[in-house]
Design a protein around this motif. Structure first.
Motif, mmCIF file in Angstrom:
data_model
loop_
_atom_site.group_PDB
_atom_site.id
_atom_site.type_symbol
_atom_site.label_atom_id
_atom_site.label_comp_id
_atom_site.label_asym_id
_atom_site.label_seq_id
_atom_site.Cartn_x
_atom_site.Cartn_y
_atom_site.Cartn_z
ATOM 1 N N ALA A 288 0.974 -0.907 0.493
ATOM 2 C CA ALA A 288 -0.295 -0.406 0.300
ATOM 3 C C ALA A 288 0.691 1.560 0.424
ATOM 4 C CB ALA A 288 -0.913 0.064 1.025
ATOM 5 N N ILE A 289 1.704 1.425 0.689
ATOM 6 C CA ILE A 289 2.732 2.335 1.027
ATOM 7 C C ILE A 289 3.296 2.289 -0.829
ATOM 8 C CG2 ILE A 289 4.862 3.332 1.786
ATOM 9 C CD1 ILE A 289 3.591 2.559 4.845
ATOM 10 N N TRP A 290 4.444 1.665 -1.517
ATOM 11 C CA TRP A 290 4.796 1.283 -2.290
ATOM 12 C C TRP A 290 3.730 2.026 -3.640
ATOM 13 C CZ3 TRP A 290 4.686 -1.692 -6.194
ATOM 14 C CH2 TRP A 290 5.311 -1.297 -7.645
ATOM 15 N N VAL A 291 1.934 1.766 -3.546
ATOM 16 C CA VAL A 291 1.771 1.538 -4.944
ATOM 17 C C VAL A 291 1.058 3.576 -3.657
ATOM 18 C CG1 VAL A 291 -0.544 2.058 -5.477
ATOM 19 C CG2 VAL A 291 0.654 -0.088 -5.590
ATOM 20 N N GLY A 292 1.529 3.591 -3.312
ATOM 21 C CA GLY A 292 0.976 5.129 -2.314
ATOM 22 C C GLY A 292 1.686 6.053 -2.741
ATOM 23 N N VAL A 293 3.392 5.642 -3.013
ATOM 24 C CA VAL A 293 3.821 6.950 -3.562
ATOM 25 C C VAL A 293 3.859 6.772 -4.584
ATOM 26 C CG1 VAL A 293 6.788 7.220 -2.909
ATOM 27 C CG2 VAL A 293 5.549 6.472 -1.180
ATOM 28 N N MET B 61 -5.476 17.572 -5.584
ATOM 29 C CA MET B 61 -3.996 17.636 -4.837
ATOM 30 C C MET B 61 -4.906 17.809 -3.376
ATOM 31 S SD MET B 61 -1.192 18.609 -6.245
ATOM 32 C CE MET B 61 0.025 19.147 -4.723
ATOM 33 N N ALA B 62 -6.183 17.998 -3.036
ATOM 34 C CA ALA B 62 -6.284 17.575 -1.260
ATOM 35 C C ALA B 62 -6.170 16.138 -1.768
ATOM 36 C CB ALA B 62 -7.811 18.070 -1.258
ATOM 37 N N LEU B 63 -6.781 15.365 -2.717
ATOM 38 C CA LEU B 63 -7.018 13.955 -3.191
ATOM 39 C C LEU B 63 -5.827 13.516 -2.151
ATOM 40 C CD1 LEU B 63 -9.721 13.893 -5.372
ATOM 41 C CD2 LEU B 63 -9.806 13.084 -2.839
ATOM 42 N N ILE B 64 -4.866 13.577 -3.030
ATOM 43 C CA ILE B 64 -3.069 13.349 -2.523
ATOM 44 C C ILE B 64 -2.333 13.817 -1.776
ATOM 45 C CG2 ILE B 64 -0.709 13.507 -3.652
ATOM 46 C CD1 ILE B 64 -1.828 14.464 -7.048
ATOM 47 N N LEU B 65 -2.662 14.752 -1.503
ATOM 48 C CA LEU B 65 -2.532 15.117 0.258
ATOM 49 C C LEU B 65 -3.509 13.712 1.013
ATOM 50 C CD1 LEU B 65 -2.120 18.415 0.988
ATOM 51 C CD2 LEU B 65 -0.441 17.273 0.489
ATOM 52 N N GLY B 66 -4.467 13.742 1.270
ATOM 53 C CA GLY B 66 -4.496 12.811 1.502
ATOM 54 C C GLY B 66 -4.140 10.742 1.902
ATOM 55 N N LEU B 67 -3.815 11.005 0.208
ATOM 56 C CA LEU B 67 -3.350 9.364 0.123
ATOM 57 C C LEU B 67 -1.959 10.000 1.200
ATOM 58 C CD1 LEU B 67 -3.140 6.808 -1.249
ATOM 59 C CD2 LEU B 67 -1.771 7.976 -3.559
ATOM 60 N N ILE B 68 -1.128 11.004 0.458
ATOM 61 C CA ILE B 68 -0.038 10.933 1.766
ATOM 62 C C ILE B 68 -0.025 10.761 2.760
ATOM 63 C CG2 ILE B 68 2.026 12.573 2.020
ATOM 64 C CD1 ILE B 68 1.331 13.389 -0.940
ATOM 65 N N GLY B 69 -1.254 11.167 3.564
ATOM 66 C CA GLY B 69 -1.868 11.307 4.709
ATOM 67 C C GLY B 69 -2.059 10.242 5.206
ATOM 68 N N CYS B 70 -1.593 9.531 4.382
ATOM 69 C CA CYS B 70 -2.825 7.738 5.040
ATOM 70 C C CYS B 70 -1.486 6.700 5.201
ATOM 71 C CB CYS B 70 -3.620 7.302 3.943
ATOM 72 S SG CYS B 70 -5.656 8.259 4.056
ATOM 73 N N ILE B 71 -0.721 7.030 3.980
ATOM 74 C CA ILE B 71 0.560 6.464 4.112
ATOM 75 C C ILE B 71 1.168 6.565 5.392
ATOM 76 C CG2 ILE B 71 2.944 6.767 2.935
ATOM 77 C CD1 ILE B 71 1.312 7.282 0.136
ATOM 78 N N ILE B 72 1.352 8.733 5.804
ATOM 79 C CA ILE B 72 2.424 8.354 7.072
ATOM 80 C C ILE B 72 1.219 7.607 8.310
ATOM 81 C CG2 ILE B 72 2.299 10.157 8.363
ATOM 82 C CD1 ILE B 72 2.868 12.188 5.838
ATOM 83 N N GLY B 73 -0.268 7.421 8.237
ATOM 84 C CA GLY B 73 -0.823 6.914 8.953
ATOM 85 C C GLY B 73 -0.559 5.540 8.885
ATOM 86 N N LEU B 74 -0.279 5.046 8.022
ATOM 87 C CA LEU B 74 0.119 3.641 7.837
ATOM 88 C C LEU B 74 1.571 3.122 8.808
ATOM 89 C CD1 LEU B 74 -1.137 2.453 3.958
ATOM 90 C CD2 LEU B 74 -1.372 1.390 6.974
ATOM 91 N N LYS B 75 2.588 3.834 8.213
ATOM 92 C CA LYS B 75 3.508 3.466 8.871
ATOM 93 C C LYS B 75 3.436 4.154 10.775
ATOM 94 C CE LYS B 75 7.887 4.632 9.364
ATOM 95 N NZ LYS B 75 8.924 3.892 10.802
ATOM 96 N N ALA B 76 2.983 4.779 10.595
ATOM 97 C CA ALA B 76 2.748 5.528 11.982
ATOM 98 C C ALA B 76 2.314 3.896 13.194
ATOM 99 C CB ALA B 76 2.376 6.836 12.562
ATOM 100 N N VAL B 77 0.930 4.077 12.035
ATOM 101 C CA VAL B 77 0.170 2.572 13.034
ATOM 102 C C VAL B 77 1.110 1.340 12.738
ATOM 103 C CG1 VAL B 77 -2.067 3.370 13.052
ATOM 104 C CG2 VAL B 77 -1.579 1.744 11.091
ATOM 105 N N SER B 78 2.133 1.148 12.031
ATOM 106 C CA SER B 78 2.485 -0.431 12.193
ATOM 107 C C SER B 78 3.834 -0.303 13.032
ATOM 108 C CB SER B 78 3.516 0.483 10.492
ATOM 109 O OG SER B 78 3.074 -0.522 9.685
ATOM 110 N N HIS B 79 3.667 -2.196 12.878
ATOM 111 C CA HIS B 79 5.030 -1.932 13.986
ATOM 112 C C HIS B 79 6.334 -2.165 13.714
ATOM 113 C CE1 HIS B 79 1.460 -3.641 16.513
ATOM 114 N NE2 HIS B 79 0.862 -3.833 15.120
#
Length: 105
Positions: free
Chosen positions: A60-65, A87-105
C-alpha cells in the motif's frame, strides 16, 4: 532501513510508470530502458522491504508513493490538468501513507 528502501522503491515505481507512458508501447528506446531499470530497482526494493514489513502495508505504501508522485509529475509537466481537489486527494493519500507507517509495528 526497510522503510527507507520502501519509500525509495515507491519513487522508482513512479519512474517506471512515467517511463512506460513515455515509451509509447515500448517503441521509444530511452524511455523503455528507463522503464526496465526503474522496474528492477523498484521491485527489488519492494522485495527487500517485505522481508521485514507486512506485505499489505508495504504494498500500500509503495503504490501510494508511486501513484502520488506520478500524478504530481503529470500535473507539473502539463500532461494532466491541475486542480485543487486533485491536490487535496493526493495530500489525503500521503496522509494515509504516513498513517500506515505510524501504526505499523
Amino acid at each position: 532501513m526497510y522503510w527507507t528502501v520502501l519509500i525509495i522503491s515507491g519513487v522508482f515505481e513512479a519512474v517506471w510508470a512515467i517511463a512506460l507512458g513515455a515509451s509509447e508501447g515500448f517503441s521509444k528506446v530511452v524511455p523503455t530502458i528507463i522503464f526496465f531499470a526503474g522496474l528492477i530497482v523498484s521491485m527489488g526494493g519492494l522485495a527487500y522491504a517485505m522481508k521485514e514489513l507486512p506485505v499489505g502495508t508495504a504494498y500500500a505504501i509503495w503504490v501510494g508513493v508511486g501513484a502520488s508522485l506520478a500524478v504530481i509529475y503529470s500535473m507539473i509537466t502539463g500532461q494532466e490538468a491541475f486542480s485543487v481537489l486533485k491536490m487535496a486527494l493526493i495530500l489525503g493519500l500521503i496522509g494515509c501513507i504516513i498513517g500506515l507507517k505510524a501504526v505499523s509495528h
